[in-house]
Write an enzyme that holds these catalytic residues in place. Sequence first.
Site, short mmCIF file in Angstrom:
data_model
loop_
_atom_site.label_atom_id
_atom_site.label_comp_id
_atom_site.label_asym_id
_atom_site.label_seq_id
_atom_site.Cartn_x
_atom_site.Cartn_y
_atom_site.Cartn_z
N ASP A 84 28.56 38.13 -46.67
CA ASP A 84 29.20 36.91 -46.61
C ASP A 84 28.37 35.77 -46.00
O ASP A 84 28.59 34.73 -46.40
CB ASP A 84 30.49 37.06 -45.37
CG ASP A 84 31.55 37.75 -45.97
OD1 ASP A 84 31.79 38.10 -47.20
OD2 ASP A 84 32.44 38.31 -45.11
N GLY A 85 27.41 36.16 -45.33
CA GLY A 85 26.07 35.21 -45.03
C GLY A 85 25.51 34.52 -46.17
O GLY A 85 25.30 33.28 -46.18
N ASP A 137 33.19 27.08 -40.02
CA ASP A 137 33.62 26.48 -38.77
C ASP A 137 32.39 25.73 -38.18
O ASP A 137 31.22 25.69 -38.56
CB ASP A 137 33.90 27.65 -37.70
CG ASP A 137 32.94 28.93 -37.66
OD1 ASP A 137 31.70 28.54 -37.58
OD2 ASP A 137 33.23 30.13 -37.73
N ARG A 189 37.26 23.85 -19.38
CA ARG A 189 35.88 24.24 -18.90
C ARG A 189 35.83 25.61 -19.74
O ARG A 189 37.07 26.30 -19.84
CB ARG A 189 35.89 24.40 -17.58
CG ARG A 189 35.55 22.96 -16.87
CD ARG A 189 35.28 23.18 -15.26
NE ARG A 189 35.14 22.06 -14.73
CZ ARG A 189 34.77 22.01 -13.50
NH1 ARG A 189 34.91 22.98 -12.71
NH2 ARG A 189 34.46 21.00 -12.92
N ASP A 227 33.48 28.69 -22.23
CA ASP A 227 32.17 29.01 -23.05
C ASP A 227 32.11 28.13 -24.12
O ASP A 227 31.12 28.15 -25.08
CB ASP A 227 32.09 30.51 -23.46
CG ASP A 227 31.65 31.22 -22.32
OD1 ASP A 227 31.56 30.92 -21.28
OD2 ASP A 227 31.76 32.74 -22.68
N THR A 283 38.84 34.03 -40.12
CA THR A 283 38.26 35.57 -39.89
C THR A 283 37.13 35.63 -39.50
O THR A 283 36.48 36.81 -39.19
CB THR A 283 38.61 36.12 -41.25
OG1 THR A 283 37.92 35.58 -42.36
CG2 THR A 283 40.03 36.10 -41.69
N LEU A 337 38.58 33.99 -35.05
CA LEU A 337 39.32 35.32 -34.82
C LEU A 337 38.60 36.01 -33.83
O LEU A 337 39.25 36.75 -32.75
CB LEU A 337 39.10 36.36 -36.05
CG LEU A 337 40.05 37.52 -35.74
CD1 LEU A 337 41.43 37.26 -35.89
CD2 LEU A 337 39.67 38.31 -37.02
N SER A 338 37.29 36.31 -33.38
CA SER A 338 36.66 36.95 -32.22
C SER A 338 37.05 35.93 -30.68
O SER A 338 37.15 36.92 -29.74
CB SER A 338 35.07 36.95 -32.11
OG SER A 338 34.78 37.29 -33.58
#
Length: 286
Positions: A60-61, A141, A168, A170, A181, A185-186
């Site tokens: 995918d990369g 993204d 506030r 991460d 996805t 998703l993570s």
Amino acid sequence: MKVFLVPNYRKNEAVESGLSLELWLGRQGYEVAWAADQRSGITATPDIEGSDLVISLGGDGTLLRAARIVGYQEIPILGLSYGHVGFLTAASPDERDVLGVVADALAGEMHVSRRATLSVEVYAHDSMGGEAALETFALNDVALTRGPLSDMVEFDMTVSGHHIDRLRGDGVVVSTATGSTGYALSAGGPIVSPDYTGMVCVPIAPHTIQARAFLTSPSDVVEISMSQDRPSVPAIAVDGQFMVKDTLVDRIVARRGPGDVLLLDYGPESFYNSVSRVFYGVHHDR
């Protein structure tokens, strides 16, 4: 006609498959060009103009890299999987004959999945104290996350002029349906059908139990503004590629891109088969 190859040069199998494709395509009368890479030995930047098909050979990369090369030009991309996941790719050599898949693509016998993109603007302070703007393309993204010097980031989220909240945590991910996805998703976001053309906004580990992921309409504009009450140096990544480094970012603006990415597959069911295979461990015959 012209075919543009984008292999993962780290994978010998992908490069060897590209060489075989080049030989076969040449016999069919196609012009072939290869994407440049530090490992490729290609010194000049190949011209993608006039290409009728782009083939990525990797995971995918590699397909995301092919999408960055194509940008908003809407040249069809065929993904051949030589990676670990291959969620976005159409086929792998273990499942189908590669030459047969490429022949199907060239004959127009594959389904075209239109994938909405993002146009991302990053506004940061330059060395002279002024504001510099950087605009870029994204298929997956844009993520604003805490940098190495900050314990958390504080930011305001606005959608089409409507202030959502000051958060506030991460950071935050703004993704397309294709990117839903990935990092989104993570971070706890939903899996979204690729037919959806709005954006998916997902706070990353927010310092509150009230923040939730939400979807926007296709015409919305999402703005993430850094809080002046808690200055920090965030990390900005677009499709996993870090952008401005060690720079005070003022805000990020994301909207739907002016063109789509055209991914070739064997039908709308390919997406749901991939969801079942990758996230639920169920294998289907393609």
